[in-house]
Scaffold this motif. Structure first.
Motif, PDB file in Angstrom:
ATOM      1  N   MET A  44       0.832  -1.199   0.000  1.00 19.68           N
ATOM      2  CA  MET A  44       0.000   0.000   0.000  1.00 19.68           C
ATOM      3  C   MET A  44       0.876   1.262   0.000  1.00 19.68           C
ATOM      4  SD  MET A  44      -2.852   1.273   2.753  1.00 19.68           S
ATOM      5  CE  MET A  44      -1.621   1.677   3.982  1.00 19.68           C
ATOM      6  N   LEU A  45       1.947   1.267   0.795  1.00 20.53           N
ATOM      7  CA  LEU A  45       2.856   2.418   0.819  1.00 20.53           C
ATOM      8  C   LEU A  45       3.532   2.606  -0.544  1.00 20.53           C
ATOM      9  CD1 LEU A  45       4.603   2.032   4.286  1.00 20.53           C
ATOM     10  CD2 LEU A  45       2.915   3.758   3.612  1.00 20.53           C
ATOM     11  N   ALA A  46       3.936   1.512  -1.171  1.00 20.18           N
ATOM     12  CA  ALA A  46       4.581   1.603  -2.483  1.00 20.18           C
ATOM     13  C   ALA A  46       3.610   2.176  -3.523  1.00 20.18           C
ATOM     14  CB  ALA A  46       5.084   0.229  -2.926  1.00 20.18           C
ATOM     15  N   ARG A  47       2.351   1.736  -3.467  1.00 18.10           N
ATOM     16  CA  ARG A  47       1.354   2.265  -4.411  1.00 18.10           C
ATOM     17  C   ARG A  47       1.087   3.741  -4.146  1.00 18.10           C
ATOM     18  NH1 ARG A  47      -3.500  -1.148  -3.488  1.00 18.10           N
ATOM     19  NH2 ARG A  47      -2.346  -1.636  -1.648  1.00 18.10           N
ATOM     20  N   LEU A  62       8.171   9.363   2.679  1.00 22.94           N
ATOM     21  CA  LEU A  62       7.716   8.069   2.197  1.00 22.94           C
ATOM     22  C   LEU A  62       8.833   7.369   1.413  1.00 22.94           C
ATOM     23  CD1 LEU A  62       5.513   5.996   2.029  1.00 22.94           C
ATOM     24  CD2 LEU A  62       4.453   7.312   0.191  1.00 22.94           C
ATOM     25  N   ALA A  63       9.596   8.131   0.644  1.00 20.79           N
ATOM     26  CA  ALA A  63      10.733   7.556  -0.083  1.00 20.79           C
ATOM     27  C   ALA A  63      11.740   6.971   0.905  1.00 20.79           C
ATOM     28  CB  ALA A  63      11.395   8.614  -0.959  1.00 20.79           C
ATOM     29  N   MET A  68      14.080   2.174   3.741  1.00 18.39           N
ATOM     30  CA  MET A  68      14.291   1.418   4.976  1.00 18.39           C
ATOM     31  C   MET A  68      13.650   0.032   4.884  1.00 18.39           C
ATOM     32  SD  MET A  68      16.198   3.159   6.907  1.00 18.39           S
ATOM     33  CE  MET A  68      16.035   2.320   8.461  1.00 18.39           C
ATOM     34  N   LEU A  69      12.440  -0.051   4.356  1.00 16.94           N
ATOM     35  CA  LEU A  69      11.760  -1.337   4.225  1.00 16.94           C
ATOM     36  C   LEU A  69      12.501  -2.263   3.265  1.00 16.94           C
ATOM     37  CD1 LEU A  69       8.099  -0.037   4.167  1.00 16.94           C
ATOM     38  CD2 LEU A  69       9.154  -1.432   5.975  1.00 16.94           C
ATOM     39  N   ALA A  70      13.065  -1.694   2.213  1.00 11.39           N
ATOM     40  CA  ALA A  70      13.799  -2.503   1.238  1.00 11.39           C
ATOM     41  C   ALA A  70      15.068  -3.099   1.838  1.00 11.39           C
ATOM     42  CB  ALA A  70      14.132  -1.663   0.006  1.00 11.39           C
ATOM     43  N   GLN A  71      15.549  -2.543   2.930  1.00 11.05           N
ATOM     44  CA  GLN A  71      16.740  -3.066   3.596  1.00 11.05           C
ATOM     45  C   GLN A  71      16.572  -4.536   3.987  1.00 11.05           C
ATOM     46  OE1 GLN A  71      19.840  -1.404   5.088  1.00 11.05           O
ATOM     47  NE2 GLN A  71      19.399  -0.576   3.080  1.00 11.05           N
TER      48      GLN A  71
END
Length: 85
Positions: A44-47, A62-63, A68-71
Motif C-alpha cells: 500500500m505504501l509503495a502504491r 515516504l521515499a 528502509m523497508l527494502a533493507q
C-alpha cells in the motif's frame, strides 16, 4: 526510485506467493498472523508513493521509509547498494 519501488513490490509479491504455498501445504496455522497484513501495508505504501505528487510534503519521508523497508531484502541479488538510506 522507480526501480526501488518496483523491486520492493516484486519482493512483496514473491513473499505473498511463498506464504500462500506454505498455507496450502501446511495449513494457515503455519503462518504468523502478522506477516501477511504487513506485506499488504508495504505494498500500500509503495502504491501511494507511485501515485503521490513529488511536490507533496510527504514524498521525501515516504521515499525514505521505502528505502528502509527494502533493507530487509539487502541480501537479494537484485538489491542495489545505492538504495541504502
Amino acid at each position: 526510485m522507480d526501480d526501488l519501488v518496483r523491486f520492493l513490490r516484486d519482493r512483496n509479491m514473491a513473499d505473498n506467493h511463498t506464504y500462500a504455498e506454505v498455507a496450502h501445504r501446511f495449513g494457515s496455522d503455519a503462518l504468523l498472523d502478522s506477516h501477511l497484513p504487513m506485506l499488504d501495508l508495504i505494498d500500500m505504501l509503495a502504491r501511494q508513493y507511485e501515485a503521490m505528487d513529488p511536490a507533496d510534503a510527504r514524498h521525501a519521508g515516504l521515499a525514505y521509509a521505502l528505502n528502509m523497508l527494502a533493507q530487509s531484502y539487502a541480501e537479494h541479488p537484485d538489491y542495489r547498494q545505492e538504495w541504502r538510506p
